[in-house]
Design a protein around this motif. Structure first.
Motif, PDB file in Angstrom:
ATOM      1  N   TRP A 164       0.836  -1.200   0.000  1.00  0.00           N
ATOM      2  CA  TRP A 164       0.000   0.000   0.000  1.00  0.00           C
ATOM      3  C   TRP A 164       0.872   1.251   0.000  1.00  0.00           C
ATOM      4  CZ3 TRP A 164      -5.216   0.914  -0.287  1.00  0.00           C
ATOM      5  CH2 TRP A 164      -6.043  -0.202  -0.282  1.00  0.00           C
ATOM      6  N   ALA A 165       1.894   1.281   0.830  1.00  0.00           N
ATOM      7  CA  ALA A 165       2.776   2.450   0.912  1.00  0.00           C
ATOM      8  C   ALA A 165       3.545   2.636  -0.396  1.00  0.00           C
ATOM      9  CB  ALA A 165       3.728   2.313   2.093  1.00  0.00           C
ATOM     10  N   CYS A 166       3.984   1.532  -1.012  1.00  0.00           N
ATOM     11  CA  CYS A 166       4.682   1.607  -2.302  1.00  0.00           C
ATOM     12  C   CYS A 166       3.773   2.182  -3.375  1.00  0.00           C
ATOM     13  CB  CYS A 166       5.150   0.220  -2.741  1.00  0.00           C
ATOM     14  SG  CYS A 166       6.561  -0.429  -1.854  1.00  0.00           S
ATOM     15  N   SER A 167       2.557   1.715  -3.412  1.00  0.00           N
ATOM     16  CA  SER A 167       1.606   2.143  -4.424  1.00  0.00           C
ATOM     17  C   SER A 167       1.338   3.641  -4.373  1.00  0.00           C
ATOM     18  CB  SER A 167       0.294   1.375  -4.253  1.00  0.00           C
ATOM     19  OG  SER A 167      -0.662   1.815  -5.185  1.00  0.00           O
ATOM     20  N   GLU A 168       1.307   4.173  -3.166  1.00  0.00           N
ATOM     21  CA  GLU A 168       0.975   5.589  -3.008  1.00  0.00           C
ATOM     22  C   GLU A 168       2.197   6.487  -2.883  1.00  0.00           C
ATOM     23  OE1 GLU A 168      -2.074   6.591  -3.546  1.00  0.00           O
ATOM     24  OE2 GLU A 168      -2.641   4.489  -3.822  1.00  0.00           O
ATOM     25  N   GLY A 169       3.395   5.902  -2.923  1.00  0.00           N
ATOM     26  CA  GLY A 169       4.619   6.695  -2.906  1.00  0.00           C
ATOM     27  C   GLY A 169       5.013   7.255  -1.556  1.00  0.00           C
ATOM     28  N   HIS A 170       4.654   6.565  -0.496  1.00  0.00           N
ATOM     29  CA  HIS A 170       4.987   7.033   0.856  1.00  0.00           C
ATOM     30  C   HIS A 170       6.333   6.442   1.286  1.00  0.00           C
ATOM     31  CE1 HIS A 170       1.129   8.853   0.898  1.00  0.00           C
ATOM     32  NE2 HIS A 170       0.482   7.694   0.836  1.00  0.00           N
ATOM     33  N   THR A 171       7.389   7.087   0.815  1.00  0.00           N
ATOM     34  CA  THR A 171       8.756   6.610   0.984  1.00  0.00           C
ATOM     35  C   THR A 171       9.141   6.406   2.445  1.00  0.00           C
ATOM     36  OG1 THR A 171       9.328   7.815  -1.028  1.00  0.00           O
ATOM     37  CG2 THR A 171      11.160   7.071   0.348  1.00  0.00           C
ATOM     38  N   GLU A 172       8.819   7.358   3.304  1.00  0.00           N
ATOM     39  CA  GLU A 172       9.208   7.247   4.708  1.00  0.00           C
ATOM     40  C   GLU A 172       8.533   6.042   5.378  1.00  0.00           C
ATOM     41  OE1 GLU A 172       9.185   9.809   8.852  1.00  0.00           O
ATOM     42  OE2 GLU A 172       8.829  10.857   6.969  1.00  0.00           O
ATOM     43  N   ILE A 173       7.289   5.788   5.018  1.00  0.00           N
ATOM     44  CA  ILE A 173       6.575   4.645   5.589  1.00  0.00           C
ATOM     45  C   ILE A 173       7.171   3.342   5.068  1.00  0.00           C
ATOM     46  CG2 ILE A 173       4.354   3.429   5.678  1.00  0.00           C
ATOM     47  CD1 ILE A 173       3.020   6.226   5.778  1.00  0.00           C
ATOM     48  N   VAL A 174       7.495   3.300   3.778  1.00  0.00           N
ATOM     49  CA  VAL A 174       8.138   2.096   3.226  1.00  0.00           C
ATOM     50  C   VAL A 174       9.444   1.837   3.966  1.00  0.00           C
ATOM     51  CG1 VAL A 174       9.225   1.063   1.184  1.00  0.00           C
ATOM     52  CG2 VAL A 174       7.081   2.321   0.937  1.00  0.00           C
ATOM     53  N   ARG A 175      10.251   2.869   4.148  1.00  0.00           N
ATOM     54  CA  ARG A 175      11.531   2.725   4.851  1.00  0.00           C
ATOM     55  C   ARG A 175      11.308   2.206   6.276  1.00  0.00           C
ATOM     56  NH1 ARG A 175      13.388   7.367   3.849  1.00  0.00           N
ATOM     57  NH2 ARG A 175      14.654   6.754   2.070  1.00  0.00           N
ATOM     58  N   MET A 176      10.316   2.776   6.952  1.00  0.00           N
ATOM     59  CA  MET A 176      10.006   2.366   8.319  1.00  0.00           C
ATOM     60  C   MET A 176       9.622   0.881   8.359  1.00  0.00           C
ATOM     61  SD  MET A 176       7.076   4.062  10.837  1.00  0.00           S
ATOM     62  CE  MET A 176       7.072   5.508   9.809  1.00  0.00           C
ATOM     63  N   LEU A 177       8.794   0.446   7.437  1.00  0.00           N
ATOM     64  CA  LEU A 177       8.362  -0.953   7.386  1.00  0.00           C
ATOM     65  C   LEU A 177       9.528  -1.887   7.063  1.00  0.00           C
ATOM     66  CD1 LEU A 177       4.967  -0.427   5.544  1.00  0.00           C
ATOM     67  CD2 LEU A 177       5.258  -1.195   7.919  1.00  0.00           C
ATOM     68  N   LEU A 178      10.361  -1.479   6.120  1.00  0.00           N
ATOM     69  CA  LEU A 178      11.513  -2.306   5.754  1.00  0.00           C
ATOM     70  C   LEU A 178      12.496  -2.403   6.919  1.00  0.00           C
ATOM     71  CD1 LEU A 178      12.206  -1.139   2.089  1.00  0.00           C
ATOM     72  CD2 LEU A 178      10.929  -3.146   2.856  1.00  0.00           C
ATOM     73  N   ASP A 179      12.674  -1.304   7.629  1.00  0.00           N
ATOM     74  CA  ASP A 179      13.610  -1.297   8.760  1.00  0.00           C
ATOM     75  C   ASP A 179      13.189  -2.242   9.881  1.00  0.00           C
ATOM     76  OD1 ASP A 179      15.288   0.477   7.492  1.00  0.00           O
ATOM     77  OD2 ASP A 179      14.635   2.241   8.642  1.00  0.00           O
ATOM     78  N   ILE A 180      11.898  -2.504  10.013  1.00  0.00           N
ATOM     79  CA  ILE A 180      11.451  -3.422  11.073  1.00  0.00           C
ATOM     80  C   ILE A 180      11.268  -4.849  10.561  1.00  0.00           C
ATOM     81  CG2 ILE A 180      10.390  -1.627  12.489  1.00  0.00           C
ATOM     82  CD1 ILE A 180       7.678  -2.670  11.471  1.00  0.00           C
ATOM     83  N   GLY A 181      11.549  -5.058   9.262  1.00  0.00           N
ATOM     84  CA  GLY A 181      11.529  -6.421   8.741  1.00  0.00           C
ATOM     85  C   GLY A 181      10.329  -6.812   7.903  1.00  0.00           C
ATOM     86  N   ALA A 182       9.600  -5.856   7.369  1.00  0.00           N
ATOM     87  CA  ALA A 182       8.455  -6.190   6.516  1.00  0.00           C
ATOM     88  C   ALA A 182       8.907  -7.002   5.309  1.00  0.00           C
ATOM     89  CB  ALA A 182       7.745  -4.915   6.062  1.00  0.00           C
ATOM     90  N   ASP A 183       8.083  -7.933   4.895  1.00  0.00           N
ATOM     91  CA  ASP A 183       8.384  -8.814   3.766  1.00  0.00           C
ATOM     92  C   ASP A 183       8.143  -8.077   2.457  1.00  0.00           C
ATOM     93  OD1 ASP A 183       8.633 -10.789   1.862  1.00  0.00           O
ATOM     94  OD2 ASP A 183       7.221 -12.172   2.813  1.00  0.00           O
ATOM     95  N   TYR A 184       9.220  -7.621   1.824  1.00  0.00           N
ATOM     96  CA  TYR A 184       9.102  -6.850   0.586  1.00  0.00           C
ATOM     97  C   TYR A 184       9.006  -7.737  -0.660  1.00  0.00           C
ATOM     98  CZ  TYR A 184      14.130  -7.595   0.956  1.00  0.00           C
ATOM     99  OH  TYR A 184      15.366  -8.152   1.134  1.00  0.00           O
ATOM    100  N   ASN A 185       9.218  -9.038  -0.534  1.00  0.00           N
ATOM    101  CA  ASN A 185       9.078  -9.940  -1.683  1.00  0.00           C
ATOM    102  C   ASN A 185       7.728 -10.653  -1.710  1.00  0.00           C
ATOM    103  OD1 ASN A 185      11.380  -9.680  -3.341  1.00  0.00           O
ATOM    104  ND2 ASN A 185      12.604 -10.774  -1.833  1.00  0.00           N
ATOM    105  N   LYS A 186       6.913 -10.410  -0.713  1.00  0.00           N
ATOM    106  CA  LYS A 186       5.569 -10.987  -0.656  1.00  0.00           C
ATOM    107  C   LYS A 186       4.766 -10.477  -1.859  1.00  0.00           C
ATOM    108  CE  LYS A 186       2.218 -11.565   2.909  1.00  0.00           C
ATOM    109  NZ  LYS A 186       2.813 -12.466   3.809  1.00  0.00           N
ATOM    110  N   CYS A 187       3.918 -11.328  -2.409  1.00  0.00           N
ATOM    111  CA  CYS A 187       3.092 -10.942  -3.550  1.00  0.00           C
ATOM    112  C   CYS A 187       1.620 -10.973  -3.175  1.00  0.00           C
ATOM    113  CB  CYS A 187       3.309 -11.892  -4.724  1.00  0.00           C
ATOM    114  SG  CYS A 187       4.960 -11.781  -5.433  1.00  0.00           S
ATOM    115  N   ASP A 188       0.841 -10.142  -3.853  1.00  0.00           N
ATOM    116  CA  ASP A 188      -0.604 -10.157  -3.623  1.00  0.00           C
ATOM    117  C   ASP A 188      -1.233 -11.339  -4.363  1.00  0.00           C
ATOM    118  OD1 ASP A 188      -0.925  -9.426  -6.319  1.00  0.00           O
ATOM    119  OD2 ASP A 188      -1.533  -7.378  -5.868  1.00  0.00           O
ATOM    120  N   ASN A 189      -2.541 -11.439  -4.339  1.00  0.00           N
ATOM    121  CA  ASN A 189      -3.225 -12.579  -4.951  1.00  0.00           C
ATOM    122  C   ASN A 189      -3.031 -12.662  -6.465  1.00  0.00           C
ATOM    123  OD1 ASN A 189      -4.112 -13.052  -2.363  1.00  0.00           O
ATOM    124  ND2 ASN A 189      -6.213 -12.376  -2.738  1.00  0.00           N
TER     125      ASN A 189
END
Length: 161
Positions: free
Chosen positions: A35-60
């Motif tokens: 969701w953050a990637c889609s809307e261009g919210h760079t700081e939120i993406v960085r925050m999620l990645l820094d805590i270990g969010a799965d960036y290779n996960k795919c949607d349906n």
């Protein structure tokens, strides 16, 4: 997810601080980082990645965070994901890769970034269309030129070996 998509950085931070599940997906399989990637919210993406969010996960539909960033023209987010090791050759259910999405949307710089990482620009989708064909159909003439230039460089290098 909603806070990530709407760009509410402080709310996202607060939710993460109290233990929100940052990898929980909606019914379409979209994660907060998508969701953050889609809307261009760079700081939120960085925050999620820094805590270990799965960036290779795919949607349906098989779309990954890097493919979403490429299709939406989010250069800084794409670079951040690629620098962290995102799979730049992951194909969605229709056989589209991040480079194909970037080609179709005319995002030349994103195509260049993906090619620099080694993205496969020859792989066709499920309808047997290549990234170059999509770029050409949409009138993005600089992209076929870029890919053709890369193709020649690879040929020259391999002939030298």
């Amino acid at each position: 997810m909603i806070a990530c998509g709407k760009g509410h950085t402080e709310i996202v931070r607060m939710l993460l601080d109290i233990g929100a599940d940052y990898n929980k997906c909606d019914n379409d399989g979209c994660s907060p980082v998508m969701w953050a990637c889609s809307e261009g919210h760079t700081e939120i993406v960085r925050m999620l990645l820094d805590i270990g969010a799965d960036y290779n996960k795919c949607d349906n539909d098989g779309w990954s965070s890097v493919q979403i960033a490429c299709s939406k023209g989010q250069s800084e987010i794409e670079r951040m994901l690629l620098d962290r090791g995102a799979d730049y050759n992951k194909f969605n259910n229709d056989g589209w890769s991040p480079v194909k999405s970037a080609c179709s949307e005319g995002h030349t710089e994103k195509v260049r970034m993906l090619l620099d990482k080694g993205a496969d620009y020859n792989k066709c989708d499920n309808d047997d269309w290549s990234p170059v064909m999509n770029a050409s159909e949409m009138g993005h003439s600089d992209i076929p030129s870029l890919i053709n230039e890369r193709s020649r460089k690879v040929t020259v290098i391999s002939e030298d070996i």
